[in-house]
Design a protein around this motif. Structure first.
Motif, mmCIF file in Angstrom:
data_model
loop_
_atom_site.group_PDB
_atom_site.id
_atom_site.type_symbol
_atom_site.label_atom_id
_atom_site.label_comp_id
_atom_site.label_asym_id
_atom_site.label_seq_id
_atom_site.Cartn_x
_atom_site.Cartn_y
_atom_site.Cartn_z
ATOM 1 N N GLY A 19 13.767 30.666 -5.647
ATOM 2 C CA GLY A 19 14.983 30.485 -6.449
ATOM 3 C C GLY A 19 15.271 29.018 -6.762
ATOM 4 N N LEU A 20 14.517 28.139 -6.150
ATOM 5 C CA LEU A 20 14.725 26.703 -6.374
ATOM 6 C C LEU A 20 13.548 26.150 -7.178
ATOM 7 N N ASN A 21 13.805 25.090 -7.909
ATOM 8 C CA ASN A 21 12.720 24.434 -8.632
ATOM 9 C C ASN A 21 12.506 23.039 -8.033
ATOM 10 N N PHE A 22 11.353 22.848 -7.406
ATOM 11 C CA PHE A 22 11.026 21.568 -6.789
ATOM 12 C C PHE A 22 10.296 20.706 -7.820
ATOM 13 N N ILE A 23 10.865 19.570 -8.128
ATOM 14 C CA ILE A 23 10.224 18.679 -9.106
ATOM 15 C C ILE A 23 9.838 17.388 -8.381
ATOM 16 N N ASN B 109 0.811 -1.237 0.000
ATOM 17 C CA ASN B 109 0.000 0.000 0.000
ATOM 18 C C ASN B 109 0.833 1.271 0.000
ATOM 19 N N LYS B 110 2.079 1.154 -0.390
ATOM 20 C CA LYS B 110 2.931 2.344 -0.430
ATOM 21 C C LYS B 110 3.469 2.571 -1.844
ATOM 22 N N SER B 111 3.805 3.805 -2.116
ATOM 23 C CA SER B 111 4.413 4.149 -3.402
ATOM 24 C C SER B 111 5.641 4.993 -3.171
ATOM 25 N N GLU B 112 6.470 4.999 -4.199
ATOM 26 C CA GLU B 112 7.673 5.825 -4.124
ATOM 27 C C GLU B 112 7.395 7.164 -4.817
ATOM 28 N N PHE B 113 7.918 8.220 -4.230
ATOM 29 C CA PHE B 113 7.844 9.544 -4.839
ATOM 30 C C PHE B 113 9.259 10.092 -4.919
ATOM 31 N N GLY B 114 9.528 10.795 -6.005
ATOM 32 C CA GLY B 114 10.864 11.363 -6.182
ATOM 33 C C GLY B 114 10.812 12.876 -6.064
ATOM 34 N N LEU B 115 11.798 13.447 -5.426
ATOM 35 C CA LEU B 115 11.871 14.911 -5.348
ATOM 36 C C LEU B 115 13.272 15.346 -5.764
ATOM 37 N N LYS B 116 13.317 16.112 -6.851
ATOM 38 C CA LYS B 116 14.586 16.711 -7.259
ATOM 39 C C LYS B 116 14.463 18.211 -7.050
ATOM 40 N N ILE B 117 15.457 18.781 -6.415
ATOM 41 C CA ILE B 117 15.464 20.233 -6.256
ATOM 42 C C ILE B 117 16.623 20.759 -7.088
ATOM 43 N N VAL B 118 16.264 21.511 -8.126
ATOM 44 C CA VAL B 118 17.299 21.994 -9.036
ATOM 45 C C VAL B 118 17.384 23.513 -8.993
ATOM 46 N N CYS B 119 18.557 23.999 -9.282
ATOM 47 C CA CYS B 119 18.733 25.452 -9.347
ATOM 48 C C CYS B 119 20.038 25.768 -10.062
ATOM 49 N N ASP B 120 20.223 27.037 -10.340
ATOM 50 C CA ASP B 120 21.476 27.496 -10.910
ATOM 51 C C ASP B 120 22.438 27.642 -9.725
ATOM 52 N N THR B 121 23.307 26.666 -9.529
ATOM 53 C CA THR B 121 24.144 26.672 -8.315
ATOM 54 C C THR B 121 25.122 27.847 -8.283
ATOM 55 N N ASN C 168 0.317 11.384 -15.967
ATOM 56 C CA ASN C 168 1.373 12.349 -15.754
ATOM 57 C C ASN C 168 2.020 12.107 -14.392
ATOM 58 N N LYS C 169 3.286 11.819 -14.410
ATOM 59 C CA LYS C 169 3.986 11.504 -13.160
ATOM 60 C C LYS C 169 4.591 12.733 -12.513
ATOM 61 N N ILE C 170 4.546 13.856 -13.209
ATOM 62 C CA ILE C 170 5.129 15.063 -12.619
ATOM 63 C C ILE C 170 4.050 15.763 -11.802
ATOM 64 N N LEU C 171 4.201 15.735 -10.499
ATOM 65 C CA LEU C 171 3.173 16.259 -9.603
ATOM 66 C C LEU C 171 3.395 17.725 -9.277
ATOM 67 N N CYS C 172 4.620 18.155 -9.389
ATOM 68 C CA CYS C 172 4.928 19.539 -9.048
ATOM 69 C C CYS C 172 6.202 19.921 -9.790
ATOM 70 N N ASN C 173 6.166 20.964 -10.587
ATOM 71 C CA ASN C 173 7.347 21.445 -11.304
ATOM 72 C C ASN C 173 7.104 22.887 -11.715
ATOM 73 N N ALA C 174 7.687 23.796 -10.960
ATOM 74 C CA ALA C 174 7.456 25.212 -11.237
ATOM 75 C C ALA C 174 8.307 25.704 -12.403
ATOM 76 N N GLY C 175 9.306 24.920 -12.795
ATOM 77 C CA GLY C 175 10.216 25.346 -13.859
ATOM 78 C C GLY C 175 9.653 25.062 -15.233
ATOM 79 N N THR C 176 10.455 25.401 -16.240
ATOM 80 C CA THR C 176 9.984 25.217 -17.611
ATOM 81 C C THR C 176 10.663 24.033 -18.276
ATOM 82 N N VAL C 177 11.471 23.325 -17.502
ATOM 83 C CA VAL C 177 12.218 22.206 -18.083
ATOM 84 C C VAL C 177 11.275 21.044 -18.388
ATOM 85 N N ASP C 178 11.457 20.436 -19.577
ATOM 86 C CA ASP C 178 10.697 19.224 -19.886
ATOM 87 C C ASP C 178 11.376 18.106 -19.102
#
Lengths: 252, 118
Positions: A231-235, A111-123, B4-14
């Motif tokens: 300033g960060l992009n949360f994906i 009953n669980k799923s995996e979620f991925g979080l990438k935080i990207v930015c211009d370092t 759609n697997k992208i749940l949150c993405n404020a950027g413009t990157v594909d």
């Protein structure tokens, strides 16, 4: 002809239902899928010529597609791409030998799923911002270093020191972001794995395992963080099969 | 993918395309970063392995040294000597990389799930 394994399924499997489901999905290179079972677990497999298996986007998609569809109906352990055994008999033997480990891992992900979080930015931009907020970066190592006569070696140390301090500041900042989302992950009772600075732009690469019905809460929490840190992009991506939370060393 | 697997993405990157391409590239890079020793390339293959370890150790030493400098526990002379040593180490590494025709990327071995070495 060998067998490629896509996933190990759990539970009191209704074999009729599973066979019907498998008949509607195709594996790599359009191959038919079948289940190889032992007790209460089953491996979903298809025929493959080992020498012909190429790690390309089409095959990776086909492999992931099978796992994704199965995950909608069954708790499962996704297998690594390219998990090939010589026959159904050897797969059954492997299931039997590793049965307790499979069951334990399947219980962990039920009953669980995996979620991925990438935080990207211009370092580089982030470093400049951090640098402007702190004068410490530009301070020489010791007063005497700055005051002493010109020396290429001292200048070299000072340059390295600046870079080192900036790096430390960046790491401190990343840790503060991690601490922020770790707070709500504890509330969601999620299991997490976090890596820092995986690429020049990905400052945080994290995966969470949490109950499927907590997806909405996770999205809300991440969106709130996104509004705070412009300033960060949360994906945030998911739900995925629990690719990062299977912990088994197979006994052959 | 079925949804759609992208749940949150404020950027413009594909992101989906970028991420998949990155993962496929990683698979290819793992192949590239494997040590391939044959009778014809024994020198360069071994050099790559040795220089990777040397570069890793050099960077660790440099990091530790900067911690000590930052902590203020080194004297003026010690900092001077440290600067000279680190500079010479870096120059020597550059020389060796050039000699064996290796780049920084060649020395950054992919450790699979653990990510890149450096």
């Amino acid at each position: 002809m060998e067998k490629i394994i896509y996933a190990i399924l759990s539970g009191k499997i209704n074999h009729g239902k599973l066979t019907t489901l498998l008949s509607g999905i195709k594996g790599i290179e359009g191959a038919d899928l079948v289940a190889v079972s032992f007790d209460q677990i089953s491996a979903v497999v298809s025929n493959i010529e080992k020498a012909d298996l190429v790690a390309n986007q089409i095959n990776a998609f086909a492999f992931a597609h099978v796992i994704e569809i199965l995950e909608e109906d069954y708790p499962l352990l996704p297998m690594r791409f390219g998990s090939i055994m010589k026959s159904a008999g050897s797969i059954q033997e492997m299931l039997e030998k590793n049965y307790p480990e499979f069951r334990n891992n399947l219980q962990k992900v039920e009953n669980k799923s995996e979620f991925g979080l990438k935080i990207v930015c211009d370092t580089e931009k982030l470093k400049t911002e951090l640098k402007s907020k702190s004068d410490a970066v530009n301070e020489p190592s010791q007063k005497s270093v700055a005051e002493s006569r010109d020396s290429v070696f001292r200048e070299y140390v000072n340059q390295k020191l600046k870079a080192h301090r900036l790096e430390e500041m960046l790491m401190g900042y990343i840790d503060s972001i991690i601490a922020e989302f770790t707070g709500f992950l504890i509330e969601l009772d999620a299991v997490k794995k976090i890596k820092k600075m995986t690429t020049a732009t990905t400052i945080i690469d994290a995966v969470f395992l949490l109950e499927k019905d907590k997806k909405a809460e996770l999205i809300l929490a991440i969106e709130a963080m996104q509004s705070k840190h412009t300033g960060l992009n949360f994906i945030l991506t998911g739900p995925w099969p629990p690719y990062s939370f299977v912990d088994i060393t197979l006994k052959q | 993918m079925s949804e759609n697997k992208i749940l949150c993405n404020a950027g413009t990157v594909d992101f989906s395309f970028q991420d998949i391409s990155t993962e496929v590239d990683k698979l290819k890079n793992i192949e590239d970063s494997r040590l391939s020793l044959t009778p014809d390339n024994a020198d360069s293959g071994l050099a790559k392995l040795v220089l990777t370890l040397v570069e890793l150790i050099r960077k660790l030493i440099e990091k530790q040294a900067m911690r000590r400098v930052d902590g203020g526990s080194l004297s003026d002379d010690e900092i001077e000597r440290l600067g000279e040593t680190l500079m010479k180490l870096e120059m020597k590494m550059e020389e060796l990389k050039k000699y064996f025709n290796l780049t920084d990327r060649d020395l950054n071995i992919n450790l699979g799930p653990l990510g890149d070495l450096m």
